[in-house]
Scaffold this motif. Sequence first.
Motif, PDB file in Angstrom:
ATOM      1  N   UNK A 105      -8.503  10.217  -9.093  1.00 51.64           N
ATOM      2  CA  UNK A 105      -8.113   9.644  -7.817  1.00 51.64           C
ATOM      3  C   UNK A 105      -7.591  10.769  -6.940  1.00 51.64           C
ATOM      4  N   UNK A 106      -8.144  10.887  -5.741  1.00 51.13           N
ATOM      5  CA  UNK A 106      -7.678  11.864  -4.764  1.00 51.13           C
ATOM      6  C   UNK A 106      -7.192  11.112  -3.541  1.00 51.13           C
ATOM      7  N   UNK A 107      -5.973  11.399  -3.116  1.00 54.50           N
ATOM      8  CA  UNK A 107      -5.399  10.784  -1.929  1.00 54.50           C
ATOM      9  C   UNK A 107      -5.401  11.856  -0.851  1.00 54.50           C
ATOM     10  N   UNK A 108      -6.229  11.652   0.177  1.00 57.50           N
ATOM     11  CA  UNK A 108      -6.387  12.627   1.250  1.00 57.50           C
ATOM     12  C   UNK A 108      -5.505  12.227   2.421  1.00 57.50           C
ATOM     13  N   UNK A 109      -4.630  13.151   2.828  1.00 58.00           N
ATOM     14  CA  UNK A 109      -3.750  12.846   3.949  1.00 58.00           C
ATOM     15  C   UNK A 109      -3.845  13.948   4.996  1.00 58.00           C
ATOM     16  N   UNK A 110      -3.590  13.573   6.212  1.00 57.05           N
ATOM     17  CA  UNK A 110      -3.624  14.511   7.327  1.00 57.05           C
ATOM     18  C   UNK A 110      -3.899  13.753   8.610  1.00 57.05           C
ATOM     19  N   UNK A 111      -3.604  14.360   9.730  1.00 53.18           N
ATOM     20  CA  UNK A 111      -3.810  13.681  11.001  1.00 53.18           C
ATOM     21  C   UNK A 111      -5.294  13.477  11.309  1.00 53.18           C
ATOM     22  N   UNK A 154     -14.468   4.709 -13.693  1.00 49.63           N
ATOM     23  CA  UNK A 154     -15.812   5.251 -13.904  1.00 49.63           C
ATOM     24  C   UNK A 154     -16.292   6.173 -12.793  1.00 49.63           C
ATOM     25  N   UNK A 155     -15.460   6.399 -11.781  1.00 51.00           N
ATOM     26  CA  UNK A 155     -15.903   7.167 -10.627  1.00 51.00           C
ATOM     27  C   UNK A 155     -14.823   8.151 -10.196  1.00 51.00           C
ATOM     28  N   UNK A 156     -15.194   9.026  -9.292  1.00 45.39           N
ATOM     29  CA  UNK A 156     -14.219   9.835  -8.573  1.00 45.39           C
ATOM     30  C   UNK A 156     -13.922   9.049  -7.305  1.00 45.39           C
ATOM     31  N   UNK A 157     -12.666   8.747  -7.069  1.00 42.31           N
ATOM     32  CA  UNK A 157     -12.273   7.927  -5.930  1.00 42.31           C
ATOM     33  C   UNK A 157     -11.466   8.758  -4.943  1.00 42.31           C
ATOM     34  N   UNK A 158     -11.959   8.825  -3.703  1.00 38.58           N
ATOM     35  CA  UNK A 158     -11.267   9.526  -2.621  1.00 38.58           C
ATOM     36  C   UNK A 158     -10.757   8.479  -1.654  1.00 38.58           C
ATOM     37  N   UNK A 159      -9.466   8.549  -1.319  1.00 38.81           N
ATOM     38  CA  UNK A 159      -8.902   7.577  -0.394  1.00 38.81           C
ATOM     39  C   UNK A 159      -8.255   8.323   0.767  1.00 38.81           C
TER      40      UNK A 159
END
Length: 163
Positions: free
Chosen positions: A25-31, A105-110
């Motif tokens: 799980x990747x949590x992507x943050x930024x403006x 089962x996946x790579x999850x980008x949020x």
Amino acid sequence: MILKTADDTRDFGSRLAGVLRAGDLLVLSGPLGAGKTALAQGIGRGLRVLGDVTSPTFVIARVHRPDRAAGGTVPMVHVDAYRLGNVTDPRAQVDDLDLDASVEDSVTLVEWGEGMVEQLADAYLEVRIDRRDDDSRVIDLVGHRGDWSERVTALSEATAERG
């Protein structure tokens, strides 16, 4: 890490994909305009998924199947949580999206998921992106639990070797 262009951000995403595996799980943050989607495009390229990776703002989530002919092995789920707002049970909210790929089962980008989706996995990688006035991006990777510290270190060392 400082990346000078959007293409550099995509290239970094491809390298980041090299340390990713199913269940991440990747949590992507930024403006707005920081480069979250450009990073996701690079990750998709590195994971060798099918289809164009575009911002899922209006559909909220997209599942990109692996391109088996190109060596892809794991699906990538790309979620834009901007319109989800604060919810009591983020797992239920994500499950309500009726995705045909599970987090395990996946790579999850949020994108925009900070404070909402971290409990979807036992460990996660926080990717903080900021865009400077000169259009360069500053990316900070912060591992939370699991073996993220080791993987981020390996990625940093490989990136430093490339120059």
